[in-house]
Design a protein around this motif. Sequence first.
Motif, PDB file in Angstrom:
ATOM      1  N   ALA A  88       1.218  -0.966  -0.090  1.00 37.55           N
ATOM      2  CA  ALA A  88      -0.400   0.427   0.183  1.00 37.55           C
ATOM      3  C   ALA A  88       0.506   1.234  -0.114  1.00 37.55           C
ATOM      4  O   ALA A  88       2.335   1.272   0.487  1.00 37.55           O
ATOM      5  N   ARG A 109      -0.703   3.936   8.669  1.00 36.41           N
ATOM      6  CA  ARG A 109      -1.685   4.091   7.933  1.00 36.41           C
ATOM      7  C   ARG A 109      -2.054   2.134   7.839  1.00 36.41           C
ATOM      8  O   ARG A 109      -1.959   1.883   6.212  1.00 36.41           O
ATOM      9  N   THR A 110      -1.373   1.874   8.252  1.00 36.12           N
ATOM     10  CA  THR A 110      -1.726   0.097   7.815  1.00 36.12           C
ATOM     11  C   THR A 110      -2.406  -0.700   7.631  1.00 36.12           C
ATOM     12  O   THR A 110      -2.568  -1.595   6.361  1.00 36.12           O
ATOM     13  N   GLY A 111      -2.946   0.034   8.434  1.00 32.46           N
ATOM     14  CA  GLY A 111      -4.996  -0.080   7.087  1.00 32.46           C
ATOM     15  C   GLY A 111      -5.024  -0.386   6.151  1.00 32.46           C
ATOM     16  O   GLY A 111      -5.749  -1.307   5.197  1.00 32.46           O
ATOM     17  N   GLU A 112      -4.233   0.940   5.414  1.00 31.51           N
ATOM     18  CA  GLU A 112      -4.484   0.478   3.456  1.00 31.51           C
ATOM     19  C   GLU A 112      -3.858  -0.416   2.962  1.00 31.51           C
ATOM     20  O   GLU A 112      -4.623  -1.002   2.085  1.00 31.51           O
ATOM     21  N   PHE A 138      -4.811  -3.810   3.550  1.00 28.27           N
ATOM     22  CA  PHE A 138      -5.629  -4.891   3.219  1.00 28.27           C
ATOM     23  C   PHE A 138      -7.266  -4.236   2.813  1.00 28.27           C
ATOM     24  O   PHE A 138      -7.734  -3.943   1.909  1.00 28.27           O
ATOM     25  N   ARG A 139      -7.559  -2.447   2.485  1.00 26.84           N
ATOM     26  CA  ARG A 139      -8.290  -2.028   2.162  1.00 26.84           C
ATOM     27  C   ARG A 139      -7.769  -1.613   0.011  1.00 26.84           C
ATOM     28  O   ARG A 139      -9.087  -1.768  -0.105  1.00 26.84           O
ATOM     29  N   SER A 140      -7.072  -1.460  -0.013  1.00 28.69           N
ATOM     30  CA  SER A 140      -6.493  -1.186  -1.162  1.00 28.69           C
ATOM     31  C   SER A 140      -4.950  -2.082  -1.781  1.00 28.69           C
ATOM     32  O   SER A 140      -3.777  -1.977  -1.925  1.00 28.69           O
ATOM     33  N   VAL A 141      -5.148  -3.314  -1.957  1.00 27.21           N
ATOM     34  CA  VAL A 141      -4.119  -4.953  -2.127  1.00 27.21           C
ATOM     35  C   VAL A 141      -3.999  -4.157  -3.716  1.00 27.21           C
ATOM     36  O   VAL A 141      -4.130  -4.315  -5.008  1.00 27.21           O
TER      37      VAL A 141
END
Length: 203
Positions: free
Chosen positions: A36, A42-45, A47-50
């Motif tokens: 990402a 912003r580690t969650g990015e 999984f949101r935009s692989v």
Amino acid sequence: MIKCRIIALTLLGLLTAAMAKAQQQRPLSIAVLANATALPTRTGEIFRSVHPGLAVGTAFRYNQNPVNQLSQTLKVGYVYHQFVQHSVQVYSELEYKRLIRQRVSLAGALGAGYVHIFSATQVFRRNENGGYEEKPNWGRPQVMGTLALGLGYLLNPTSDKPLEIFARYQFWVEAPFVRQYVPVLPNTALHLGLNYPLFKRNN
């Protein structure tokens, strides 16, 4: 280009020194990854935009300590960012790994390398007649820096060729990306992979 050559020569020097000291097994490391364009906050990015990728490499040990292991890695990677770019990476890291209770290991790595970026879409330029023509997609060179933390688990620690599964969290930057407004582009990547020794271990 001069900076890229300096990085390449530095990597070659580190690798040569590591190979000269390598007395033990050399692992083959293969990992799939999700990347990402984001800071570690912003580690969650991931999984949101692989944005998928692959990393393959090996390592050369500096010491023979079975618990505290110091190695020099050499890796080749690829990341695909849809509609934006293809990234081809060549980098080396100084990696410290601590083995815990024979099976579990914790690792940290710091390194640098070279990235070549190819546009994932067609690029056009204006010609002399006022129209547009497609530009050759030769890509452009970048310098990269990388910092990573890893967790590993040995499936068969008493074997001559122990197989390790691992997860790795990597923060890496590329520069110069766009000099005018984004000179350094941050990336975070989650690696899941395997380490398998190419040769029997000596210890």
